[in-house]
Scaffold this active site. Structure first.
Site, PDB file in Angstrom:
ATOM      1  N   CYS A  66       0.800  -1.231   0.000  1.00  0.00           N
ATOM      2  CA  CYS A  66       0.000   0.000   0.000  1.00  0.00           C
ATOM      3  C   CYS A  66       0.827   1.272   0.000  1.00  0.00           C
ATOM      4  O   CYS A  66       0.288   2.361  -0.186  1.00  0.00           O
ATOM      5  CB  CYS A  66      -0.921   0.016   1.217  1.00  0.00           C
ATOM      6  SG  CYS A  66       0.028  -0.017   2.744  1.00  0.00           S
TER       7      CYS A  66
ATOM      8  N   CYS B 221      -0.880  -5.386   6.599  1.00  0.00           N
ATOM      9  CA  CYS B 221      -0.648  -4.202   7.435  1.00  0.00           C
ATOM     10  C   CYS B 221       0.165  -4.558   8.674  1.00  0.00           C
ATOM     11  O   CYS B 221       0.907  -3.729   9.193  1.00  0.00           O
ATOM     12  CB  CYS B 221      -1.965  -3.587   7.867  1.00  0.00           C
ATOM     13  SG  CYS B 221      -3.088  -3.307   6.493  1.00  0.00           S
TER      14      CYS B 221
HETATM   15 FE1  FES Z   1      -1.264   0.268   4.400  1.00  0.00          FE
HETATM   16 FE2  FES Z   1      -2.720  -1.025   6.117  1.00  0.00          FE
HETATM   17  S1  FES Z   1      -3.332  -0.327   4.181  1.00  0.00           S
HETATM   18  S2  FES Z   1      -0.666  -0.446   6.317  1.00  0.00           S
END
Ligand code: FES
Length: 123
Positions: free
Chosen positions: A34, A103
């Site tokens: 992400c 995450c």
């Molecule tokens: Fe990036 Fe959770 S979406 S750390």
């Protein structure tokens, strides 16, 4: 998406947020999935994690898992803290939705990197 009460608690009241200015070790990692980033700061005394804080540009799950990771790591020896895995953290939180497991990488990785940073400096 369902989060456990423990995850929500750590998200709403994250423990050990902040920065340690004269930290003995710092670990910063980015999440390739992400693009979020995480930094963990540690103070070491007698080979144990005496203090620990974190800062993140991560999502709620990253905040909750890192908050829990800092609680698990505090007071542990460096060797013990090195064995904390993202699975331990997720288990301790009562599970995470599968889509959010990436995450929880940030917390364990940043912790291990902070310890390696400290060990590298001591050499
Ligand atoms: Fe990036 Fe959770 S979406 S750390």
């Amino acid at each position: 998406m369902m989060y456990s009460e423990k995850v929500l608690d750590h998200f709403r009241n994250p423990r050990n947020v902040g920065e340690i200015e004269d930290a003995d070790g710092v670990g910063s990692v980015g999440n390739p999935v992400c693009g979020d980033v995480m930094s963990i700061y540690i103070k070491v005394k007698d080979d144990k994690i005496d203090d620990i804080k974190f800062k993140t540009f991560g999502c709620g799950a990253a905040i909750a898992t890192t908050s829990m990771t800092t609680e698990l790591a505090k007071g542990k020896t460096l060797d013990e803290a090195m064995t904390i895995t993202r699975q331990d953290v997720a288990d301790e939180l009562g599970g995470l939705p599968p889509v959010k497991m990436h995450c929880s990488n940030l917390a364990a990785d940043a912790l291990h990197e902070a310890i390696e940073n400290y060990r590298g400096k001591k050499k």
